[in-house]
Scaffold this active site. Structure first.
Site, PDB file in Angstrom:
ATOM      1  CG  HIS A 139      -1.715   1.275   1.378  1.00 60.20           C
ATOM      2  ND1 HIS A 139      -1.296   2.520   2.089  1.00 60.20           N
ATOM      3  CD2 HIS A 139      -3.100   1.499   0.664  1.00 60.20           C
ATOM      4  CE1 HIS A 139      -2.396   3.463   2.014  1.00 60.20           C
ATOM      5  NE2 HIS A 139      -3.288   2.721   1.415  1.00 60.20           N
ATOM      6  CB  CYS A 162      -0.887  -4.633 -16.171  1.00 59.26           C
ATOM      7  SG  CYS A 162      -1.385  -3.330 -14.657  1.00 59.26           S
TER       8      CYS A 162
END
Length: 562
Positions: A121, A494
């Protein structure tokens, strides 16, 4: 202290030299490109810490977001906000960050965490916002009002310096070196664009209209990944997702989902306007839900101290309900949607209504919907049915383009059955690497990966450069089986590997034709001055052009037979 270095670095000299030689006819522009490495560009666009004999290096972690920062240690988001309000620079230091820390991150000069990896995160948010960040500094022990490294104690409010490129953490205010960018770099990048035009399609990761505008200016040919859960990272948006998680009745869920739809509809309109005429791939919600809830242990402590109000008790109940031993491979992505099928319907409605609004305004929106974490044909077929039904309900006027991410070994192996229900694949190399190795990407770097590399048990960090032997072979199989089942299937890549030169060559060989590797930043989170805005734009340009330093012919994208 910021020191602007006037003497050119080796990278600057190299760039100036090869550009001058190309302009003078001694080199071709392609030869000039081959003599400059992406690392040279990295060094020209980001600040670093100047080495000093008096500097005391506390520890090293992983450089997760480039650049250098100096600030006062703050151990909580609230402390960061208070310190920033006093006009003092902040380095937010956390065990690991969560959405609750976003407000503190938004005012920080840099972020340091004891846990986490390059796709944690903290790393993702910091790269997205252009914040220097060091993660996985596992020697750090965090107390109530200090952190320690061995016998060294650093109190909250003390000054430290971090380098998000090298991972260095230094006690005190080290000098920050900002290198002046040579004007020749932009000429080099123009040549890179010309080379790339016939070889690579590069799309951006962009989750806001601001991100999309920067991406387009930087040369992206569309958005390859719009992560809808990232639209709720800002402090004022977090309650929207929490309301959905906390819903205990169908009526409460419907109300929460409508709030989510209203917020996203407005975001989608802005993104589609910024990218008018270019493709925008929207990934439907894929958050591990624990990331949107407070830590259970913190809430239990607050409950014990009698500090929880009614909302706090509801959050504790929800956090306990959604707690999972392995949340990154738990109830997320399409799995959550099958538990709450209205979730993806509502998101699809918001997107299609945004498309209709843009068409009424004279725009030309081009959208694709990505379903995350599918592992079977029937699972994807059902999710596609929801999206197609909503398209009919809102009178979209055409059949929507729907694809999926290949991010588990099973998805790669059953790619043929997935391709029967997909218009495109996107190789999610971060998760695919994690699940193939059985390595927690947020934990291994700070535990044993460095030791493995030193001993030669692995020859490289698989989260930095694509693993050719196993992960690469799974990608080969996914592309091959997908295109056998659906000739002409589009395949993109990706993740972190989509921006690594050696990995790009391997992905091209597998048949990937579109790369999504940009982490855009946006000044709504606080560009203090023109220099900061310029630095952020430069970073975006670097990321937009990084792939262009790889020059190789495109593979044949026809059907590959057994």
């Amino acid at each position: 202290m910021i020191v602007v270095v006037n003497s050119p670095s080796e990278a600057a000299v190299r760039v100036r030299t090869v550009v001058a030689q190309a302009l003078g006819g001694e080199l071709t522009s392609e030869d000039a490109l081959r003599q400059v490495e992406p690392e040279d560009v990295e060094g020209l666009l980001h600040a670093s810490l100047a080495a000093g004999a008096e500097d005391v290096e506390l520890t090293r972690g992983m450089g997760a977001s480039p650049g250098a920062a100096v600030g006062r240690v703050c151990l909580t988001a609230e402390g960061a906000l208070d310190t920033s309000d006093r006009g003092e620079p902040v380095i937010l230091v956390r065990l690991e960050t969560s959405p609750d820390d976003v407000a503190g991150m938004s005012v920080a000069k840099g972020v340091l965490t004891a846990r986490g990896g390059l796709v944690s995160h903290a790393a993702l948010v910091a790269r997205g916002w252009g914040l220097p960040c060091v993660v996985g500094a596992d020697e750090i022990r965090i107390g109530d009002d200090h952190f320690s490294v061995g016998e060294m104690v650093v109190a909250e409010g003390d000054t430290i310096s971090i380098d998000g490129s090298t991972g260095s953490v230094t006690l005190g205010g080290a000098r920050i070196i900002e290198v002046e960018v040579p004007s020749e770099l932009w000429q080099l990048l123009e040549w890179a664009d010309e080379v790339a035009a016939a070889t690579l399609g590069v799309r951006a990761n962009a989750d806001t209209a601001g991100d999309a505008r920067i991406a387009r200016k930087a040369g992206a040919v569309g958005i390859g990944l719009c992560r809808t859960e990232h639209m709720f990272l800002a402090p004022d948006r977090l309650p929207v997702v929490r309301a959905m998680i906390l819903a205990e009745t169908e009526a409460a869920e419907a109300e929460a989902l409508e709030q989510l739809a209203e917020a996203q509809r407005e975001d989608f309109v802005g993104i589609l306007e910024a990218m008018d005429g270019l493709p925008v791939t929207v990934r439907l919600l894929d958050p591990p839900l624990h990331e949107f809830l407070p830590d259970v242990e913190d809430l239990v402590v607050a409950e014990t101290l009698g500090e929880l109000d009614d909302e706090g008790h509801r959050l504790l109940k929800a956090a306990r309900h959604w707690a999972e031993a392995n949340p990154m491979i738990g109830t997320r992505g399409v799995r959550l949607a099958h538990v709450r099928p209205n979730l993806y319907r509502v998101q699809a409605r918001a997107l299609f209504e945004a498309v209709i609004d843009r068409r009424k305004a004279g725009g030309n929106p081009q959208v694709e919907i990505m379903i995350p974490l599918t592992v079977s044909g029937p699972e994807l077929a059902e999710a596609r049915r929801w999206v197609e039904e909503v398209a009919v309900e809102v009178a979209l006027g055409e059949k929507p383009v729907v694809g999926t991410m290949i991010e588990t070994p099973r998805a790669a192996l059953v790619a043929g059955s997935l391709a029967a229900h997909a218009d495109f694949f996107s190789i999610g190399s971060n998760d695919l690497t994690q699940l193939t190795f059985g390595f927690s990407r947020d934990d291994v770097a700070g535990r044993f990966l460095g030791h493995y590399l030193e001993l030669g048990l692995l020859d490289h960090d698989p989260f930095d450069r694509l693993d050719d032997a196993a992960v690469g072979e799974l990608i080969d199989l996914a592309v091959k089986r997908g295109r056998v089942a659906a000739p002409g299937l589009k395949v993109g890549a990706c993740g972190e590997h989509a921006g690594h030169p050696a990995s790009i060559r391997r992905l091209l060989a597998a048949g990937v034709d579109t790369f999504v590797c940009l982490q855009m930043d946006y000044d709504e989170y606080g560009c203090e001055d023109y220099r900061q805005a310029l630095r952020k734009l430069s970073a975006a340009q670097k990321l937009a052009h990084e792939l262009r330093f790889v020059h190789c012919p495109m593979p044949d994208f026809g059907v590959v037979s057994d």
